[in-house]
Design a protein around this motif. Structure first.
Motif, mmCIF file in Angstrom:
data_model
loop_
_atom_site.group_PDB
_atom_site.id
_atom_site.type_symbol
_atom_site.label_atom_id
_atom_site.label_comp_id
_atom_site.label_asym_id
_atom_site.label_seq_id
_atom_site.Cartn_x
_atom_site.Cartn_y
_atom_site.Cartn_z
ATOM 1 N N ALA A 25 0.664 -1.350 -0.140
ATOM 2 C CA ALA A 25 0.181 0.088 -0.011
ATOM 3 C C ALA A 25 1.058 1.283 0.165
ATOM 4 O O ALA A 25 0.706 2.190 -0.384
ATOM 5 C CB ALA A 25 -1.047 -0.062 1.287
ATOM 6 N N LEU A 26 2.002 1.324 0.722
ATOM 7 C CA LEU A 26 2.976 2.133 0.825
ATOM 8 C C LEU A 26 4.188 1.656 0.743
ATOM 9 O O LEU A 26 4.520 0.381 0.955
ATOM 10 C CB LEU A 26 2.879 2.869 2.277
ATOM 11 C CG LEU A 26 1.606 3.557 2.692
ATOM 12 C CD1 LEU A 26 1.838 3.858 4.007
ATOM 13 C CD2 LEU A 26 1.046 4.529 1.781
ATOM 14 N N ALA A 27 5.133 2.424 -0.230
ATOM 15 C CA ALA A 27 6.569 1.977 -0.170
ATOM 16 C C ALA A 27 7.610 3.145 -0.129
ATOM 17 O O ALA A 27 7.312 4.310 -0.610
ATOM 18 C CB ALA A 27 6.796 1.176 -1.540
ATOM 19 N N GLY A 28 8.809 3.001 0.309
ATOM 20 C CA GLY A 28 9.866 3.967 0.403
ATOM 21 C C GLY A 28 11.370 3.560 0.355
ATOM 22 O O GLY A 28 11.393 2.410 0.787
ATOM 23 N N ILE A 29 12.310 4.379 0.278
ATOM 24 C CA ILE A 29 13.628 4.038 0.352
ATOM 25 C C ILE A 29 14.109 4.917 1.308
ATOM 26 O O ILE A 29 14.022 5.923 1.590
ATOM 27 C CB ILE A 29 14.387 4.318 -1.028
ATOM 28 C CG1 ILE A 29 13.655 3.582 -2.236
ATOM 29 C CG2 ILE A 29 15.574 3.910 -0.852
ATOM 30 C CD1 ILE A 29 13.794 2.008 -2.177
ATOM 31 N N ALA A 30 15.116 4.199 2.397
ATOM 32 C CA ALA A 30 15.793 4.976 3.348
ATOM 33 C C ALA A 30 17.403 4.628 3.063
ATOM 34 O O ALA A 30 17.690 3.550 2.441
ATOM 35 C CB ALA A 30 15.385 4.466 4.665
ATOM 36 N N ASN A 31 18.112 5.377 3.527
ATOM 37 C CA ASN A 31 19.705 5.143 3.398
ATOM 38 C C ASN A 31 20.199 4.525 4.628
ATOM 39 O O ASN A 31 19.990 4.954 5.637
ATOM 40 C CB ASN A 31 20.316 6.612 2.968
ATOM 41 C CG ASN A 31 21.794 6.450 3.108
ATOM 42 O OD1 ASN A 31 22.673 6.417 3.943
ATOM 43 N ND2 ASN A 31 22.374 6.479 1.652
ATOM 44 N N PHE A 137 14.984 -1.959 12.892
ATOM 45 C CA PHE A 137 13.756 -1.081 13.437
ATOM 46 C C PHE A 137 13.133 -0.825 12.369
ATOM 47 O O PHE A 137 13.541 0.228 11.837
ATOM 48 C CB PHE A 137 14.230 -0.366 14.578
ATOM 49 C CG PHE A 137 14.945 -1.052 15.615
ATOM 50 C CD1 PHE A 137 16.333 -0.882 15.914
ATOM 51 C CD2 PHE A 137 14.082 -1.738 16.644
ATOM 52 C CE1 PHE A 137 16.702 -1.694 17.097
ATOM 53 C CE2 PHE A 137 14.724 -2.446 17.436
ATOM 54 C CZ PHE A 137 16.118 -2.502 17.766
ATOM 55 N N LEU A 138 12.031 -1.258 12.338
ATOM 56 C CA LEU A 138 10.939 -0.753 10.807
ATOM 57 C C LEU A 138 10.557 0.544 10.910
ATOM 58 O O LEU A 138 10.314 1.146 10.155
ATOM 59 C CB LEU A 138 9.869 -1.827 10.853
ATOM 60 C CG LEU A 138 10.628 -3.270 10.389
ATOM 61 C CD1 LEU A 138 9.683 -4.277 10.487
ATOM 62 C CD2 LEU A 138 11.105 -3.276 8.897
ATOM 63 N N LYS A 139 10.059 1.005 12.073
ATOM 64 C CA LYS A 139 9.558 2.068 12.217
ATOM 65 C C LYS A 139 10.294 3.281 11.856
ATOM 66 O O LYS A 139 10.029 4.393 11.264
ATOM 67 C CB LYS A 139 9.026 2.483 13.552
ATOM 68 C CG LYS A 139 7.973 1.467 14.234
ATOM 69 C CD LYS A 139 7.273 1.979 15.464
ATOM 70 C CE LYS A 139 8.296 1.502 16.491
ATOM 71 N NZ LYS A 139 7.861 1.728 17.797
ATOM 72 N N ASP A 140 11.543 3.278 12.412
ATOM 73 C CA ASP A 140 12.458 4.363 12.049
ATOM 74 C C ASP A 140 12.869 4.171 10.734
ATOM 75 O O ASP A 140 13.049 5.265 9.774
ATOM 76 C CB ASP A 140 13.916 4.153 12.722
ATOM 77 C CG ASP A 140 13.855 4.240 14.352
ATOM 78 O OD1 ASP A 140 14.657 4.801 15.013
ATOM 79 O OD2 ASP A 140 12.693 4.202 14.911
ATOM 80 N N ALA A 141 12.919 3.092 10.079
ATOM 81 C CA ALA A 141 13.175 2.807 8.734
ATOM 82 C C ALA A 141 12.141 3.605 7.795
ATOM 83 O O ALA A 141 12.254 4.188 6.851
ATOM 84 C CB ALA A 141 13.424 1.383 8.208
ATOM 85 N N ALA A 142 10.930 3.171 8.338
ATOM 86 C CA ALA A 142 9.688 3.777 7.633
ATOM 87 C C ALA A 142 9.752 5.417 7.579
ATOM 88 O O ALA A 142 9.212 6.105 6.587
ATOM 89 C CB ALA A 142 8.550 3.245 8.231
ATOM 90 N N VAL A 143 9.959 5.864 8.704
ATOM 91 C CA VAL A 143 10.188 7.342 8.721
ATOM 92 C C VAL A 143 11.093 7.947 7.769
ATOM 93 O O VAL A 143 10.838 8.913 7.053
ATOM 94 C CB VAL A 143 10.658 7.808 10.206
ATOM 95 C CG1 VAL A 143 10.778 9.192 10.216
ATOM 96 C CG2 VAL A 143 9.494 7.692 11.405
ATOM 97 N N MET A 144 12.354 7.061 7.834
ATOM 98 C CA MET A 144 13.377 7.569 7.105
ATOM 99 C C MET A 144 12.827 7.348 5.531
ATOM 100 O O MET A 144 13.577 8.027 4.548
ATOM 101 C CB MET A 144 14.706 6.973 7.214
ATOM 102 C CG MET A 144 14.963 7.261 8.649
ATOM 103 S SD MET A 144 16.519 7.530 8.922
ATOM 104 C CE MET A 144 16.803 8.284 10.493
ATOM 105 N N ALA A 145 11.949 6.367 5.158
ATOM 106 C CA ALA A 145 11.704 6.052 3.811
ATOM 107 C C ALA A 145 10.479 7.004 3.370
ATOM 108 O O ALA A 145 9.928 6.607 2.396
ATOM 109 C CB ALA A 145 11.251 4.618 3.930
ATOM 110 N N GLY A 146 10.175 7.917 4.384
ATOM 111 C CA GLY A 146 9.064 9.020 3.784
ATOM 112 C C GLY A 146 7.750 8.487 3.870
ATOM 113 O O GLY A 146 6.687 8.983 3.504
#
Ligand code: B12
Length: 270
Positions: A25-31, A137-146
């Protein structure tokens, strides 16, 4: 492998489109280099391990407090699927290895990883749910992935579904343009029903301070979230599980419905 010479931005768009066509439903990229220094990844080494709520089968565990990032990993693809209140069964632990929602997430990540390897010739590292088994840690990754922000309920809150989402991720051996964090703060003027409704008062007092942890962003934003109190409710939910008898010679199984009150009551995304 028609995308070989595509720019990082183009690759990011291509992978997000592919993730959504595979069911996210949602997707994003984090560094990854930035993620390694995110609050949760920094606090992981600082919290006393008895405070850790760990997976039940301890066989596959990595050293607590340390994340083993794959050598070549440079980017994280984070996906989310909605877990709306009117589909509670998505989140029930139903005796078939986790939840229906988690099985959907696993399928999306695995098929997407295959597609990325075949079409983009980029090496992937699909990640497990549990950090002590090699996850992040998926929540942090999700924040950083927008995908959203950390709410007062200590959950990832998205504009589309509020906190009623579940997350999964994979790492890529390629440097892609990250999508986050986004400028989004639905909690700013909110009187936080999420904190008041908690049956364990897990948000009732600050239990760790920025000075103590040397981290500004703490559980529950200001250090007021108690995972120990929250986990007491989760243990109670396990005790109160319905035992489901199945036909044939299948073993009866416990159908566990976890609390979710701080998640369901959130007004964001409604
Ligand atoms: C262990 C675990 C638990 C434990 C401990 C939870 C905890 N947060 O300590 C227990 C069993 C108690 C638990 C409970 C729940 N969990 Co849980 N859990 C996990 C797991 C496996 C690891 C989370 C963890 O230990 N984080 C480390 C701790 C220290 O971090 P933290 O408390 O989140 O605090 C950090 C953030 O707030 C962050 N932060 C604060 N402000 C900011 C700002 C920015 C910009 C950034 C980047 C970060 C940041 O910094 C803090 C650290 O300093 C994750 C999956 C994963 N691999 O990430 C799922 C996960 C977090 N859980 C999830 C869910 C749904 C729940 C429950 C609702 C289940 C239920 N009971 O119904 C509750 C809700 C708890 C809550 N309100 O936080 C979902 C959350 C989805 C979402 N929308 O965010 C996850 C992501 C699983 C998934 N597949 O989707 N969980």
């Amino acid at each position: 492998m028609k995308f070989l010479n595509a720019s990082n931005d183009k690759l990011t768009d291509t992978i997000i489109k592919a993730a959504k066509s595979h069911g996210a439903a949602l997707a994003g990229i984090a560094n990854v280099a930035v993620l390694k220094h995110s609050p949760s990844h920094r606090i992981y080494g600082k919290m006393s391990h008895h405070a850790w709520v760990l997976s039940r089968d301890r066989n596959h565990e990595k050293k607590l407090g340390e994340i083993e990032w794959p050598e070549g990993a440079r980017s994280a693809v984070v996906i989310a699927i909605a877990h709306e209140a009117d589909k509670p069964d998505l989140d029930w632990w139903d005796g078939h290895q986790g939840t229906k929602g988690n099985r959907i997430l696993i399928k999306i990540i695995n098929t997407l990883a295959q597609w990325v390897e075949q079409e983009l010739n980029i090496n992937t590292h699909p990640l497990p749910y549990h950090v002590e088994r090699g996850g992040i840690f998926l929540k942090d990754a999700a924040v950083m992935a927008g995908l959203g922000c950390i709410g007062k309920n200590n959950l990832l809150v998205t504009p589309e579904f509020g906190p009623r989402v579940r997350l999964r991720a994979m790492l890529l051996d390629a440097e892609l343009a990250p999508n986050g964090p986004m400028d989004f703060n639905p909690c700013e003027d909110c009187d936080a029903p999420c904190m008041q409704i908690c049956p364990r008062n897990a948000f009732s007092r600050v239990i760790c301070s920025p000075g103590e942890m040397d981290i500004a962003d703490l559980p529950g934003r200001n250090g007021c979230y108690s995972r120990t109190l929250c986990n007491i409710q989760m243990e109670k939910d396990i005790k109160n599980a319905d035992v489901i008898k199945t036909s044939g010679d299948h073993e009866p199984y416990a159908l566990i419905k976890y609390c979710r009150r701080c998640e369901i009551t959130c007004r964001a995304g409604k």
